[in-house]
Design a protein around this motif. Structure first.
Motif, short mmCIF file in Angstrom:
data_model
loop_
_atom_site.label_atom_id
_atom_site.label_comp_id
_atom_site.label_asym_id
_atom_site.label_seq_id
_atom_site.Cartn_x
_atom_site.Cartn_y
_atom_site.Cartn_z
N GLY A 164 44.15 54.72 73.09
CA GLY A 164 45.13 55.05 74.02
C GLY A 164 46.23 55.70 73.65
N ASP A 201 48.60 39.91 72.48
CA ASP A 201 49.52 40.49 73.18
C ASP A 201 50.85 39.76 73.22
N ALA A 256 47.02 44.21 75.07
CA ALA A 256 46.03 44.00 76.34
C ALA A 256 46.87 45.00 77.45
N GLY A 257 46.87 46.24 77.11
CA GLY A 257 47.14 47.23 78.14
C GLY A 257 45.80 48.00 78.69
N ASN A 293 48.60 55.87 89.69
CA ASN A 293 47.77 56.95 89.61
C ASN A 293 46.64 56.79 88.84
N GLY A 298 49.72 50.91 72.40
CA GLY A 298 50.81 51.91 72.97
C GLY A 298 51.83 52.45 72.47
N LEU A 352 55.27 49.16 67.37
CA LEU A 352 54.42 48.56 66.32
C LEU A 352 53.12 49.12 65.89
N ALA A 373 44.13 50.28 77.63
CA ALA A 373 43.11 50.77 76.57
C ALA A 373 42.56 49.50 75.96
N GLY A 374 43.22 48.53 75.69
CA GLY A 374 42.96 47.30 74.96
C GLY A 374 41.96 46.46 76.09
N GLY A 390 47.70 60.95 86.42
CA GLY A 390 46.50 60.01 86.39
C GLY A 390 45.72 60.46 85.08
N TYR A 391 46.10 61.31 84.41
CA TYR A 391 45.64 61.68 82.96
C TYR A 391 45.60 60.56 81.83
N ILE A 411 53.03 39.49 67.07
CA ILE A 411 52.32 39.94 66.03
C ILE A 411 53.15 40.31 64.88
N ALA A 454 45.49 48.72 70.04
CA ALA A 454 45.65 49.38 71.41
C ALA A 454 47.25 49.03 71.81
#
Ligand code: FDA
Length: 397
Positions: free
Chosen positions: A369, A41, A19-20, A59, A167, A179, A22-23, A380-381, A138, A165
């Motif tokens: 992600g 998560d 749940a970051g 950012n 990371g 993981l 991207a998720g 910020g990229y 998980i 997702a």
């Protein structure tokens, strides 16, 4: 709570692990398409890394984001996702939630509070109907007929699609782990070599005393490797163990163990002209007007630059210019994942569709992600990559 009761409670269209940034984006998009979506998560709150990003101000994007801002074995991989969900789409999201974005120059947009961004993403995913199983360990993920199953400490969940997702392991203090790579490998998705990125560099024994003495001082520099075409510009900060600051963090993306970096301590400064302008001044004092005084003193002692500027021979001037514009620094290592903003390398993008983020040989499996071999520069990229790749997968999962 999903997983606690009857029949099909544990069966979803899409399972998203992580749940970051991207998720959460992927969950919102899947749920908006009417897909029954569950995000799993182990953190007690979603978006823990978003909350600490940018020193708590996040950012959140860069309006200039393009493929050249990313390190990836396939330099074209990011193009499709960045075009599908641009920095301006993210600005729209912020405006929808009445969250201000602050322009800090060079295309960098910051939020006022990173926490608000994480909470708005969570709210939006919930409002679209996404479900969450937070605080959930998980244990395993595997193919199950045409779909997937995920084993957790709260039961087994099934999904027609599975989105990884999770990371990378950078900044484990907020629950980051490796993981995602282990699960991807179980599905045949190998990873490219991984290492800490956007991370301070440590000084070897020769420069450690200087760094310690200079701790807290900063100066504008340009850093280049001894081979290759990259260079990084910006401020360099001395720390008690080595160097940090934007120029160094970006240099850590191209630095390799054992490599010597060439640091221009006076980018754009004509040293000969500066000396000519003050012929009677001691070299140490002239350099002290161009560099932090302690650094100027240390350099003069190291290279035996003494006497008035006018007395410097042509040969010694050439040597001084070379040392100041190409100061050699061989880091002894990096400060490691605990201090790294990102993990370089990751799931090999050759195995993943750049349009959908779906694994080419495992239909229904998606990677998004930081887990992928895509790493952005500072500015910020990386969050923009998380939003864009999460969005792309969210159209197909
Ligand atoms: P992310 O790490 O956000 O999400 C992964 C999720 O998976 C987490 O919620 C985690 O809890 C979960 N998870 C991991 N292992 C698990 C397990 N074993 N079981 C269950 N769940 C698990 N970028 C940027 O663009 N601008 C910035 O200002 C900053 N600043 C910044 C500061 C600091 C200190 C750091 C560490 C990083 C940044 N970044 C950044 C980088 C940026 O935060 C990062 O690239 C993205 O958050 C990555 O998003 P992901 O969704 O891919 O992973």
């Amino acid at each position: 709570m999903p997983g606690s009761s009857s029949n099909n409670t544990n069966t979803f269209d899409v399972l998203i692990l992580g749940a970051g940034a991207a998720g959460l984006t992927c969950a919102r998009e899947c749920a908006a398409r009417g897909r029954r979506t569950l995000v799993i998560d182990h953190g007690d709150a979603p978006g823990n890394k978003i909350r600490i990003s940018g020193g708590g101000k996040c950012n959140c994007t860069n309006t200039g984001a393009s493929a050249s801002d990313y390190h990836c074995a396939n330099p074209h991989f990011v193009k499709s996702a960045l075009a599908q969900y641009t920095p301006y789409d993210f600005i729209d999201f912020m405006q929808r939630h009445s969250l201000p974005v602050r322009d800090m120059g060079q295309g960098m947009l910051f939020s006022d509070r990173a926490k608000d961004v994480a909470e708005a993403l969570h709210r939006e995913a919930l409002s679209m109907g996404a479900e969450f199983s937070l605080g959930t360990e998980i244990r395993a993920a595997a193919k199950d007929g045409d779909g997937f199953r995920v084993d957790t400490d709260r039961g087994v969940f099934s999904g027609a699609s599975l989105v990884l997702a999770l990371g990378g392991p950078s900044w484990p203090q907020v629950g980051a782990t490796g993981l995602g790579y282990a699960l991807a490998e179980r599905f045949g998705l190998r990873s490219t070599g991984r290492r800490p990125g956007l991370v301070p560099l440590l000084a070897g024994p020769d420069l450690a005393p200087l760094c310690k003495e200079m701790t807290g001082a900063s100066l504008p520099v340009r850093i280049a490797p001894d081979t290759g075409h990259y260079a990084s510009e910006g401020s360099m900060l001395f720390t008690h163990r080595g160097v940090s600051g934007p120029a160094v963090l970006n240099a850590s993306l191209f630095w390799r163990e054992g490599q010597t970096l060439s640091i221009d301590l006076l980018p754009g400064v004509d040293v000969a002209q500066a000396l000519e302008a003050s012929p009677r001044m001691e070299l140490k004092n002239v350099l002290g007007t161009l560099l932090p005084k302690r650094l100027a003193g240390w350099l003069c002692a190291r290279y035996r630059w003494d006497g008035p500027a006018a007395n410097l021979s042509k040969k010694r001037l050439v040597g001084m210019e070379a040392a100041l514009h190409g100061f050699e620094f061989t880091p002894s290592g990096t400060a490691g994942y605990a201090k790294a903003e990102v993990t370089l390398g990751g799931v090999d993008t050759d195995r993943v569709s750049s349009k959908t983020m779906e694994a080419k040989k495992v239909p229904g499996l998606f990677c998004v992600g930081e887990l992928l071999d895509v790493t952005g520069k500072l500015g910020g990229y990386n969050l923009q990559w998380a939003w864009s790749s999460g969005f792309a997968a969210g159209q197909w999962a």
